[in-house]
Design an enzyme around this catalytic site. Structure first.
Site, PDB file in Angstrom:
ATOM      1  N   HIS A 223       9.427  28.419 102.238  1.00 28.54           N
ATOM      2  CA  HIS A 223       8.096  28.247 102.855  1.00 28.54           C
ATOM      3  C   HIS A 223       6.989  28.233 101.792  1.00 28.54           C
ATOM      4  O   HIS A 223       6.203  29.156 101.644  1.00 28.54           O
ATOM      5  CB  HIS A 223       7.814  29.244 103.971  1.00 28.54           C
ATOM      6  CG  HIS A 223       8.202  30.667 103.761  1.00 28.54           C
ATOM      7  ND1 HIS A 223       7.854  31.390 102.647  1.00 28.54           N
ATOM      8  CD2 HIS A 223       8.902  31.520 104.570  1.00 28.54           C
ATOM      9  CE1 HIS A 223       8.323  32.613 102.759  1.00 28.54           C
ATOM     10  NE2 HIS A 223       8.962  32.729 103.912  1.00 28.54           N
ATOM     11  N   GLY A 227       4.231  33.717 100.820  1.00 23.44           N
ATOM     12  CA  GLY A 227       5.130  34.685 100.194  1.00 23.44           C
ATOM     13  C   GLY A 227       5.312  34.439  98.711  1.00 23.44           C
ATOM     14  O   GLY A 227       6.401  34.690  98.157  1.00 23.44           O
ATOM     15  N   HIS A 258       0.194  27.908 108.703  1.00 27.07           N
ATOM     16  CA  HIS A 258       0.733  28.442 107.444  1.00 27.07           C
ATOM     17  C   HIS A 258       0.182  27.736 106.211  1.00 27.07           C
ATOM     18  O   HIS A 258       0.000  28.372 105.161  1.00 27.07           O
ATOM     19  CB  HIS A 258       2.261  28.349 107.437  1.00 27.07           C
ATOM     20  CG  HIS A 258       2.946  29.411 108.221  1.00 27.07           C
ATOM     21  ND1 HIS A 258       3.040  29.386 109.595  1.00 27.07           N
ATOM     22  CD2 HIS A 258       3.572  30.560 107.825  1.00 27.07           C
ATOM     23  CE1 HIS A 258       3.698  30.458 110.014  1.00 27.07           C
ATOM     24  NE2 HIS A 258       4.031  31.187 108.960  1.00 27.07           N
ATOM     25  N   ASP A 281      10.548  27.694 110.657  1.00 26.08           N
ATOM     26  CA  ASP A 281      10.406  29.152 110.516  1.00 26.08           C
ATOM     27  C   ASP A 281      10.089  29.772 111.872  1.00 26.08           C
ATOM     28  O   ASP A 281       9.348  30.752 111.975  1.00 26.08           O
ATOM     29  CB  ASP A 281       9.330  29.517 109.486  1.00 26.08           C
ATOM     30  CG  ASP A 281       9.453  30.956 108.981  1.00 26.08           C
ATOM     31  OD1 ASP A 281      10.466  31.604 109.284  1.00 26.08           O
ATOM     32  OD2 ASP A 281       8.518  31.428 108.295  1.00 26.08           O
ATOM     33  N   ALA A 315       3.871  35.973 111.067  1.00 22.92           N
ATOM     34  CA  ALA A 315       5.241  36.455 111.293  1.00 22.92           C
ATOM     35  C   ALA A 315       6.075  35.317 111.858  1.00 22.92           C
ATOM     36  O   ALA A 315       6.429  35.291 113.030  1.00 22.92           O
ATOM     37  CB  ALA A 315       5.231  37.649 112.247  1.00 22.92           C
TER      38      ALA A 315
END
Length: 401
Positions: A223, A227, A258, A281, A315
């Site tokens: 992703h 992160g 995202h 995701d 999340a």
């Protein structure tokens, strides 16, 4: 020779068939014995006893989508450790055009990860002809500083006694890890030795370290932009190290949450579509409405389609792959032909299953979707079997033969 003609065929007619770089019109796509048999002129196809003729009604015949990073949907989670949950996930996947997916675990206890992998291994053994392709291990071997919504209490350094049974099971096709943590490089080498693709994610690796990991054999970024550290002109970091390796592909979540659409466009300009693979995701709320959910042990609130923890962190997503295709076309001003490989060929190639998956070439698995540019998904075939058709569709006609 004569026995060949006794095998029933599915003939998909009147459609535009994807052939890797373009669409072919005026041909019949022939499916036989679970595989792509040929692409023929209608006059050359003939009619045999038991043939099933499909009128594509001008739709596109595409390889099914492949999602390498999905935790759950419709209230079911890979971490349930139950075949029934995997069965329902498969049903949901094919109804969104997905004919191949990796069930993705998350950071949790050894016992729960073991249970999830055991369920996936058992499911793969008895449920042939499903879209389930194997497991993607995401965590628990991640960098605490970039853990996102992964639960901190279950993060830990790699333990060979713990992870070797996972790799030896043959179920793990992809693993996300932060190789800079103690033991991370050993885990990466063990994963590669057992045929798993390694993706760097939830990682704070600097440029030099990341370049070394990619040189060793890491081949994906998990992703992308989430992160991981951002790019600084004096500290280029993980993203730039991956950018410089033409054999590295970048996962992207095109949900408009995202990653900003402008950043997705930038990524495409920098690396090209053959190095970008679309993922959902998705978590348990995908296919459902707003409300209170859980991602493993983490409480998640979904509001206006956004899944967030109590602290406000993302999340997972509620994205589906049919929506992802449309988003990529809209965000990046792409045609269907330009966007499609990022959901088919690129993910399949990245885990070593192309051209058997992600292709409609002769000999490939007959995983086909019929896609209408106005209404979306009309039908899904997995291994040549019609496993989904949209409400109101009645597309199969048995030839008299």
């Amino acid at each position: 020779m004569f026995g060949e003609f006794l095998v029933p065929r599915t003939l998909i007619e009147n459609c535009r068939v994807w052939q890797e770089d373009a669409f072919v019109c005026g041909r019949t796509l022939v499916l036989r014995d679970g595989a792509i048999d040929s692409l023929r002129l209608k006059a050359e196809t003939g009619c045999q006893p038991g043939d099933r003729r499909i009128d594509g009604n001008g739709a596109f015949a595409l390889p099914g989508f492949i999602d390498l990073h999905i935790h759950g949907s419709l209230g079911f989670d890979v971490m349930d450790g139950a075949s029934a949950s995997l069965e329902r996930l498969c049903d949901f996947m094919v109804a969104r055009g997905v004919t191949g997916f990796l069930g993705t675990t998350m950071t949790d206890s050894t016992e729960r990860i073991n249970a999830a992998l055991e369920a996936m291994s058992s499911f793969a053994a008895w449920r042939t002809g499903s879209p389930f392709l194997g497991a993607h291990i995401e965590g628990p071997y991640l960098n605490q500083a970039f853990r996102g919504s992964q639960p901190e209490n279950h993060l830990r350094p790699p333990n060979r006694a713990e992870y070797m049974p996972w790799l030896e099971s043959g179920t793990v096709k992809l693993i996300t890890l932060a190789p800079e943590i103690a033991g991370g490089e050993g885990l990466m080498r063990d994963a590669l030795a057992h045929g798993a693709t390694v993706s760097i994610g939830h990682s704070g690796a600097d440029y030099d370290a990341a370049a070394r990991y990619f040189a060793v054999g890491a081949r994906q970024v998990t992703h992308t932009f989430n992160g991981m550290p951002g790019v600084h002109h004096r500290h280029p970091g993980l993203f730039v190290a991956a950018l410089e390796r033409p054999d590295v592909t970048f996962q992207i979540i095109p949900d408009g949450i995202h990653v900003h659409a402008a950043v997705i466009r930038m990524l495409l300009r920098l690396v090209g579509a053959e190095r970008v693979l679309v993922i959902s995701d998705a978590m348990v709320a995908a296919g459902l409405g707003d409300g209170e959910y859980a991602l493993g042990d983490v409480a998640v609130t979904v509001l206006n389609g956004q899944a967030r923890t109590a602290s406000g962190g993302l999340a997972g997503s509620t994205l589906t792959m049919d929506e992802a295709l449309r988003n990529m076309m809209r965000f990046c001003d792409l045609s269907l032909a330009e966007a499609l490989p990022m959901l088919t060929r690129v993910p399949a190639r990245s885990i070593g299953v192309y051209p058997r998956k992600g292709s409609l070439e002769r000999g490939a698995d007959a995983d086909v979707i019929l896609w209408d540019e106005n209404t979306g998904l009309r039908a899904t075939f997995v291994g040549g079997e019609l496993v989904y058709q949209a409400a109101g569709e009645c597309i199969a006609v048995i030839a008299d033969g």
